[in-house]
Design a protein around this motif. Structure first.
Motif, short mmCIF file in Angstrom:
data_model
loop_
_atom_site.label_atom_id
_atom_site.label_comp_id
_atom_site.label_asym_id
_atom_site.label_seq_id
_atom_site.Cartn_x
_atom_site.Cartn_y
_atom_site.Cartn_z
N ARG A 108 2.51 1.69 -3.39
CA ARG A 108 1.53 2.16 -4.36
C ARG A 108 1.28 3.66 -4.19
O ARG A 108 1.17 4.40 -5.17
CB ARG A 108 0.24 1.37 -4.22
CG ARG A 108 -0.76 1.61 -5.33
CD ARG A 108 -2.04 0.82 -5.15
NE ARG A 108 -1.79 -0.60 -5.02
CZ ARG A 108 -1.94 -1.31 -3.91
NH1 ARG A 108 -2.37 -0.70 -2.80
NH2 ARG A 108 -1.70 -2.60 -3.89
N GLU A 109 1.20 4.10 -2.93
CA GLU A 109 0.96 5.52 -2.67
C GLU A 109 2.15 6.36 -3.13
O GLU A 109 1.97 7.46 -3.67
CB GLU A 109 0.71 5.75 -1.18
CG GLU A 109 -0.61 5.18 -0.67
CD GLU A 109 -1.80 5.87 -1.31
OE1 GLU A 109 -1.67 7.06 -1.68
OE2 GLU A 109 -2.85 5.23 -1.43
N ARG A 110 3.36 5.85 -2.95
CA ARG A 110 4.54 6.60 -3.39
C ARG A 110 4.60 6.69 -4.91
O ARG A 110 4.96 7.74 -5.46
CB ARG A 110 5.82 5.94 -2.85
CG ARG A 110 6.02 6.15 -1.37
CD ARG A 110 7.45 5.91 -0.98
NE ARG A 110 7.67 6.16 0.43
CZ ARG A 110 8.86 6.12 1.02
NH1 ARG A 110 9.93 5.80 0.31
NH2 ARG A 110 8.99 6.37 2.31
N ARG A 111 4.27 5.60 -5.59
CA ARG A 111 4.25 5.65 -7.06
C ARG A 111 3.19 6.63 -7.56
O ARG A 111 3.41 7.36 -8.52
CB ARG A 111 4.00 4.25 -7.62
CG ARG A 111 5.18 3.31 -7.45
CD ARG A 111 4.99 2.08 -8.34
NE ARG A 111 3.80 1.32 -7.99
CZ ARG A 111 3.78 0.32 -7.13
NH1 ARG A 111 4.90 -0.06 -6.52
NH2 ARG A 111 2.66 -0.33 -6.88
N ARG A 112 2.05 6.63 -6.89
CA ARG A 112 0.98 7.55 -7.29
C ARG A 112 1.41 9.00 -7.08
O ARG A 112 1.16 9.87 -7.93
CB ARG A 112 -0.27 7.24 -6.49
CG ARG A 112 -1.49 8.04 -6.90
CD ARG A 112 -2.69 7.64 -6.06
NE ARG A 112 -2.94 6.20 -6.17
CZ ARG A 112 -3.82 5.54 -5.42
NH1 ARG A 112 -4.52 6.20 -4.49
NH2 ARG A 112 -4.01 4.25 -5.58
N ALA A 113 2.08 9.27 -5.95
CA ALA A 113 2.55 10.63 -5.69
C ALA A 113 3.62 11.05 -6.69
O ALA A 113 3.66 12.20 -7.14
CB ALA A 113 3.09 10.73 -4.27
N ARG B 136 3.92 9.95 -9.81
CA ARG B 136 3.26 10.22 -11.09
C ARG B 136 2.55 11.57 -11.07
O ARG B 136 2.59 12.31 -12.06
CB ARG B 136 2.26 9.11 -11.41
CG ARG B 136 2.91 7.80 -11.84
CD ARG B 136 1.88 6.89 -12.47
NE ARG B 136 0.82 6.52 -11.54
CZ ARG B 136 0.83 5.45 -10.79
NH1 ARG B 136 1.85 4.60 -10.84
NH2 ARG B 136 -0.19 5.19 -9.97
N ALA B 137 1.93 11.90 -9.96
CA ALA B 137 1.24 13.18 -9.86
C ALA B 137 2.23 14.34 -9.92
O ALA B 137 1.96 15.36 -10.56
CB ALA B 137 0.43 13.25 -8.56
N GLU B 138 3.36 14.16 -9.27
CA GLU B 138 4.38 15.22 -9.31
C GLU B 138 4.95 15.39 -10.71
O GLU B 138 5.17 16.50 -11.18
CB GLU B 138 5.50 14.89 -8.33
CG GLU B 138 6.57 15.96 -8.23
CD GLU B 138 7.64 15.62 -7.22
OE1 GLU B 138 8.61 16.40 -7.10
OE2 GLU B 138 7.51 14.57 -6.56
N GLN C 156 0.83 -1.20 0.00
CA GLN C 156 0.00 0.00 0.00
C GLN C 156 0.86 1.25 0.00
O GLN C 156 0.59 2.22 -0.74
CB GLN C 156 -0.92 -0.01 1.23
CG GLN C 156 -1.85 1.18 1.33
CD GLN C 156 -2.90 1.18 0.22
OE1 GLN C 156 -3.17 0.15 -0.37
NE2 GLN C 156 -3.45 2.35 -0.07
N GLU C 157 1.92 1.26 0.82
CA GLU C 157 2.82 2.43 0.87
C GLU C 157 3.56 2.61 -0.44
O GLU C 157 3.73 3.74 -0.91
CB GLU C 157 3.80 2.27 2.03
CG GLU C 157 3.16 2.33 3.40
CD GLU C 157 4.14 1.99 4.51
OE1 GLU C 157 3.85 2.32 5.66
OE2 GLU C 157 5.21 1.42 4.20
#
Length: 202
Positions: free
Chosen positions: A68-73, A75-77, A65-66
Motif C-alpha cells: 500500500r505504501e509503495r502504491r501511494r508513493a 501515485r504521488a510521484e 502495508q508495504e
C-alpha cells in the motif's frame, strides 16, 4: 611320450592374437562422418552466461502495508511529474505559448468560482430581496467580465501563435479553449506549473 615342456596349442593361439585397445575397436565400428563428442575429445563444456537469467533475490514478499505504501508513493510521484510536465494535451510549443500568455497576467476567471459561491449563498430564498438582487447583479457582472477576458486572451494567443508559428497545424479553437480553461483555474492549481511570472513579457 609327449614332452612335458611342449606348450599347448591354445597358448600359441592366444599369443598370435594381438590385443586391440577398446578405443581403437570402438573407432573401427563407427560409421563414416561420425563426429566425436566434447567428452570424447576432452573438451570442457562452457557454462551458460548469466546475463539473460533472472536474478535470484532473497527479498521476502511485501506485506499489505508495504504494498500500500509503495502504491501511494508511486501515485504521488506520478502526480508530481504531471504537475511539472503535464500530459499529452500539454505538449507542443503552441501550447506552451498559450500557457505563458495566461500565466503572465491576472485573469478574471480565477475569481469565477469564488464569486459563484458568493452568488449561490446570496441567492438563497432566506435572504432579503436586496441581497438576492445584489448577488444576481454580481453574477451577471462576473460572467460578463470572464467573457471579455477570455476574448482578450484568445486574441493574444492567436496573434502570437500565428506570428511565431505560421505553419502550425494546431486548431485555433482548441488553443482558445485550452487557454481559457487555464485562465479560470487558480494559479496554484495549474498544471504544468507556470513558467513565467505575472507581468513578464511574452
Amino acid at each position: 611320450m609327449p614332452s612335458l615342456f611342449r606348450r599347448k596349442s591354445t597358448d600359441l593361439v592366444d599369443e598370435a592374437v594381438t590385443e586391440v585397445p577398446v578405443e581403437e575397436e570402438a573407432a573401427a565400428t563407427r560409421p563414416r562422418g561420425y563426429t566425436p563428442s566434447k567428452k570424447e575429445l576432452g573438451v570442457a563444456t562452457p557454462k551458460r552466461p548469466a546475463a539473460g537469467r533472472r536474478p535470484v533475490t532473497d527479498s521476502k514478499p511485501l506485506t499489505k502495508q508495504e504494498a500500500r505504501e509503495r502504491r501511494r508513493a508511486a501515485r504521488a510521484e506520478a502526480a508530481s511529474e504531471f504537475r511539472r510536465e503535464g500530459g499529452p494535451r500539454d505538449r507542443g510549443p503552441e501550447r506552451l505559448l498559450a500557457r505563458n500568455v495566461v500565466d503572465s497576467r491576472r485573469t478574471v476567471g480565477t475569481w469565477f468560482f469564488g464569486g459563484a459561491l458568493v452568488v449561490l449563498l446570496g441567492s438563497s430564498p432566506t435572504m432579503p430581496p436586496v441581497v438576492r438582487l445584489v448577488s444576481n447583479l454580481l453574477w451577471a457582472s462576473l460572467a460578463f467580465a470572464v467573457v471579455i477576458d477570455s476574448v482578450l486572451i484568445a486574441r493574444k494567443v492567436k496573434k502570437l501563435v500565428l506570428a511565431r508559428y505560421p505553419r502550425t497545424d494546431q486548431r485555433m479553437g482548441s488553443l482558445y479553449l485550452y487557454a481559457i480553461m487555464r485562465a479560470i483555474t487558480f494559479r496554484r492549481m495549474r498544471a504544468p506549473v507556470p513558467q513565467v511570472n505575472i507581468g513578464d513579457k511574452i
